[in-house]
Design a protein around this motif. Structure first.
Motif, PDB file in Angstrom:
ATOM      1  N   ILE A   5      -2.061   6.803   0.639  1.00 37.72           N
ATOM      2  CA  ILE A   5      -2.397   5.420   1.011  1.00 37.72           C
ATOM      3  C   ILE A   5      -3.833   5.161   0.590  1.00 37.72           C
ATOM      4  CG2 ILE A   5      -2.510   3.769   2.927  1.00 37.72           C
ATOM      5  CD1 ILE A   5       0.162   5.013   3.005  1.00 37.72           C
ATOM      6  N   LYS A   6      -4.040   4.095  -0.150  1.00 34.83           N
ATOM      7  CA  LYS A   6      -5.406   3.841  -0.604  1.00 34.83           C
ATOM      8  C   LYS A   6      -6.243   3.212   0.524  1.00 34.83           C
ATOM      9  CE  LYS A   6      -4.987  -0.767  -2.788  1.00 34.83           C
ATOM     10  NZ  LYS A   6      -5.157  -1.507  -4.049  1.00 34.83           N
ATOM     11  N   PRO A   7      -7.561   3.291   0.415  1.00 35.03           N
ATOM     12  CA  PRO A   7      -8.404   2.643   1.433  1.00 35.03           C
ATOM     13  C   PRO A   7      -8.171   1.139   1.427  1.00 35.03           C
ATOM     14  CG  PRO A   7      -9.726   3.432  -0.435  1.00 35.03           C
ATOM     15  CD  PRO A   7      -8.345   3.983  -0.614  1.00 35.03           C
ATOM     16  N   THR A   8      -8.248   0.533   2.611  1.00 39.77           N
ATOM     17  CA  THR A   8      -8.065  -0.921   2.711  1.00 39.77           C
ATOM     18  C   THR A   8      -9.000  -1.627   1.746  1.00 39.77           C
ATOM     19  OG1 THR A   8      -8.079  -0.387   5.059  1.00 39.77           O
ATOM     20  CG2 THR A   8      -7.744  -2.695   4.463  1.00 39.77           C
ATOM     21  N   PRO A   9      -8.489  -2.497   0.916  1.00 40.32           N
ATOM     22  CA  PRO A   9      -9.391  -3.173  -0.024  1.00 40.32           C
ATOM     23  C   PRO A   9     -10.300  -4.212   0.639  1.00 40.32           C
ATOM     24  CG  PRO A   9      -7.088  -3.794  -0.428  1.00 40.32           C
ATOM     25  CD  PRO A   9      -7.076  -2.743   0.629  1.00 40.32           C
TER      26      PRO A   9
END
Lengths: 364, 364, 364, 364
Positions: free
Chosen positions: C303-307
């Motif tokens: 899961i990528k960091p919240t943009p």
């Protein structure tokens, strides 16, 4: 067992007549389509009951509420959900529908299919009310087709044994189609229409019902739309048409009458007219090899008489597992053909639009 | 624009009449189905031309070669591909088909659809020869249905204006269906059949062609198969039926005649017979609400007269962009109704099997 | 461009964060499945924000209202629509989102895709809020799987550079999975979890965000589920998992680490244990040839960091067609990994159930 | 359980390694695409074994024969079937494969799935040989993409623990991609490639095998392709990639490494470059919100070590229902990563083309 259909414009319908709401999700809508919600409401009103003594006095407002996919007057391109709340529900006892299977209805087949778990109140998911989402879909499709100059229309060709003239298979004035769509009882010839309405009222008086035939036409559809075999225009239109409750027959062009023609009679010979390839006749209803050929697309749909009649009928009791009799009470349509007209137009418009989008993939 | 159809048993068809081969891939076949390839060959032979003077003298052996998905006499559960090599090709000049559009054929619609790139030789992908893969599919489906006691049959109800009696809608002896399938000309009444054949030969003598109606029946199908709306038995059957070239009408049960019945006449009342829910009549053709109700499924399919006739016809020249005349030479069927019978049975068996598998998902 | 997925259990999702409602239609649900709406609400609550300072303080009640397909406590077998009204909308000015494209977000790609017609308010259709319908679907699927003894669970394996131990690939006690699902922050080791939470709060304090990895397990899935090629368990799970916003990687079994193992190390050797075929290890994550092999199915999702971060970022102005800067204001999640856990479980449960129904077709 | 995939360009694959042939049907191909069959043959040759001592010495000519849908050098728009005859079959005894399940292979899972009816010879339908049809499909797709200036390439990023440099995520010279595709062992750095090959040969000498990672790139793909949720570019690419045997992990952009980045690091900030919206970095691998954003699409695929190794392994005997040992004899690949490169390129090209056609529907 799917309530979803369509290749590019997929519709998912849901709802039971006595649940919270019925509705639809349209998936694949192109963004930027300006939607006139007044036009949608007008189409919905054409289908709605309660307008006169030809149909059930139930008042179904059919007010829709768009939940998504529509912003600032345009489709967004994301799924569009619209719901139609169920309001005019009589809190009466529907348990008889759980027990006594109404002849001609889906009751018994549905009971087996859903293993007894379906919502039987008012016909549940089988209710004719579920055609409202179809009309919504069609009203959207008609607006998209209008941008391309394509028109869809239909008339009541027959009620019981009373018939009016056919559409001219070579095409008709679009203004006539517009006028037809504005009539409460969609016939070309109002005198014939008057007789048809008398026939419906006579059936009603006898606690009986009648069926009929609807003829539809698609005009200005370019040649090349459809495909051979499984995505033929006829396959996809008939698939959608037989999804409409009470439809029992579909024929394109001269249809069953083609069985009695010879090849020399049935072949639509070709010529150039104003530089455009045109047929000299239209026995094939605008479709050859499953593909539109540039002529108007014409077909007829047989609608069976409403199965809900107030007369005493023989049936079975599931609870008692014995034969019994049934008298259906409540408010019913002595004929649904006139209300089926906008539904047939709707699934036609939807299907044609869907196949037009299919053709776009191959555009250069 | 898909040559693929089916929910659980998907068929992908391919081929042109003058390419290397035509064929099909069947996807979703359950493993462990014992396939009798003799039975498949027999069904293919029913469709093949060249048997008598009623059809084209072309010899198409229709010998199929299974490429995959079949091992030690059983389906493996992996995709089954079968190909039918194209052998009896006349190396004649087909370039006229590129220029002069045959009336009643897909030529012009196909030219537009495929932007002029389609293989026009012998009709290419539109060739009636493509129904051979459909018959293969049906022969597999029939074997699966037979294990469940379900039978599919059809007869020629009408050729031009000559008709024979209908199937009894309450069901018929399965032996009659078997005998019908063994006839070269599938009629219940051979005297009527004789007249029909004379009518075909008369048309042939006049360089003309005739059409007809095929009536089909599915027996012993349990109640509950199909669904309301888009996967209705009628929707899916009609979709498959209209995929068969030359089909222009489909009606279930009493079909268009239902338009003239009242509800009291059309409703199939119910009773218990030997502990089983049964209808007292079968005007609905075994389907209510899109779902089988336990009665035989009956429907009729209208087949148009073969468009290939040797008479001079008016048409257009695409190359010259002008009106012209055309005399179609070569070997043609004065009637294809008799050859359409196994094709209609085939797509019926396939569709019914497909929906039976759908019902398995909900088994407890 | 479809918001519909599934073979047998099809879900159609709809909605924008600032429209009337978001929701879903589930098509193909077997009738007679007893649904505990409390359990559904509990799963929805797991995903909902506003529980603590780790996520956005937005209060989204996520109260769902079932519209159809559910009657007297059981699924009916007809399409089930549930809607979740959008209530906690700030009537603020969102026009900046129309102009300045947020880095790392779908803004620019969505603008091009939807040709500028999408509802940009709060991210519109791209809003993480759209995962609520996925969780609803999953809560239904979990109840169906539970009847077959199949359990689905997940934990936070990693937040930024802080990791905890992996699930034992040979399987774990189902009670541990139940306990995990009851935690607000789903980790096996609460001490590691405490560090992860500190890391999130540190990122928040720095107006920044962090990502992580979720590991999921499916236990007691019988062997034989899935297929080679396009319906492989891995293909279908990854398809569903990458539909979850912010997912950028999926690996099964040892995944990318398999690249560094030899065949001798990676092959899971087989033996009989209590009469059942079992593997001695589970480097393949319970799937070989695209099909479940009876071992637990294990996979990890990146899961990528919240943009959405409050720092000043460089971006473009579509209106001015020039470079500009952007500071995103409002309420945001410094990390969404903890909220993604129930979403990942949900799409997993849905997919597994869908493929189990697929296997039913072949049952004898 | 479908061997069919694709929205607009559907592929149906079939075949077993020891049946008559393997092949594919491509459905939905636009008419008028000039196909260079030499180019197809060249792509097929890239995948074919027997070129050197790095792969199995089996000679599989992989000569394809197009059966349909191709006429005068162009696609016709009708289904294109191509078959590849199975020729180099050793008539050896394969019955051991029916009994002893090879660890790491699909044998046991496939046995359960197909209920024991699958063709076990040479792996049957699970044979890596079935990737040949995928490469055919990809070779067609690449020619279509080339017309739009879109290029697809891949390299071997890692074999066992030996790695080479990554593709530059901002894009690379297309000439480098072309040169890569002409190499027998596709690496950017031949020195690293030499070490990788030594590692493969070392594994072979030890009767062992190794895996690796393939990195792929799609260049010049316009922004706007894909969709949120179920038709996201990531969902559809991963679906296709996990259909390739031995793939166990897929990550886009920085993938799993994103878990350790903060939002400030991972967000790709935007600016105008030569009047075009461009990102300043490409941590997201060219995809945000499931939609291409105009940057190169980059992803990595983990390939497990070949499960066929000649060492003695523990397994079970299905016939004896007991534990046993197995030594796999015959010709095997000590590594398939180098042969997987054209397969990964192929499914990528196919998927991207499929989604480009999807976008055409919405063109104005």
């Amino acid at each position: 067992m799917s309530g979803i259909f369509g290749i590019n414009i997929k519709m998912s319908i849901f709802g039971e007549s006595h649940g919270a709401s019925i509705g639809l999700v349209i998936d694949g809508l192109p963004p930027g389509l300006a939607l006139d919600t007044e036009l949608i409401a007008r189409e919905m009103a054409r289908r709605a009951p309660g307008k006169n003594n030809l149909s059930t006095p139930r008042k179904e407002a059919d007010n829709f509420q768009i939940q998504s996919g529509f912003f600032n007057g345009y489709t967004t391109g994301t799924p569009l959900c619209a719901i139609i709340a169920n309001s005019d529900q009589h809190s009466k006892d529907y348990s008889i529908l759980k027990d006594k299977m109404r002849p001609g209805h889906a009751d018994y087949a549905g009971y087996v299919h859903y293993q007894g778990y379906n919502d039987y109140r008012g016909g549940g998911h089988f209710s004719g009310r579920l055609t409202a989402p179809l009309v919504f879909m069609g009203a959207v499709a008609k607006q998209a087709l209008a941008q391309q100059g394509i028109t869809v229309g239909a008339h009541i060709l027959q009620i019981a044994d009373i018939k009016e003239e056919h559409f001219n298979p070579m095409g008709i004035d679009d203004i006539i189609l517009t006028k037809l769509s504005e009539k409460t009882f969609c016939v070309l010839d109002d005198a014939a229409g008057e007789k048809m309405q008398q026939r419906i009222l006579a059936a009603k008086a006898e606690l009986n019902s009648v069926g009929g035939v609807v003829e539809a036409i698609v005009q200005h559809l370019p040649a090349g739309i459809g495909a051979p075999y499984f995505d033929s225009l006829e396959s996809r239109l008939s698939h959608a048409l037989f999804s409409v409750p009470a439809v029992k027959g579909v024929e394109f062009g001269d249809g069953f009458a083609l069985a009695e023609l010879t090849g020399a009679e049935a072949n639509d010979q070709l010529h150039y007219a104003e530089g455009r390839v045109t047929a000299c006749s239209n026995h094939n209803g605008g479709i050859t090899g499953g593909i539109s050929n540039g002529m108007p697309v014409i077909f007829r749909t047989a609608i069976k008489p409403t199965p809900s009649i107030a007369r005493k009928q023989q049936t079975i009791s599931l609870l008692q597992q014995c034969d019994t009799e049934l008298e259906i009470t409540g408010r019913h349509d002595p004929c649904i053909v006139q209300r089926a007209v906008p539904v047939i137009e709707a699934v036609t418009a939807w299907t044609v639009w869907d196949l037009l989008l299919e053709a776009k993939k191959w555009e250069r």
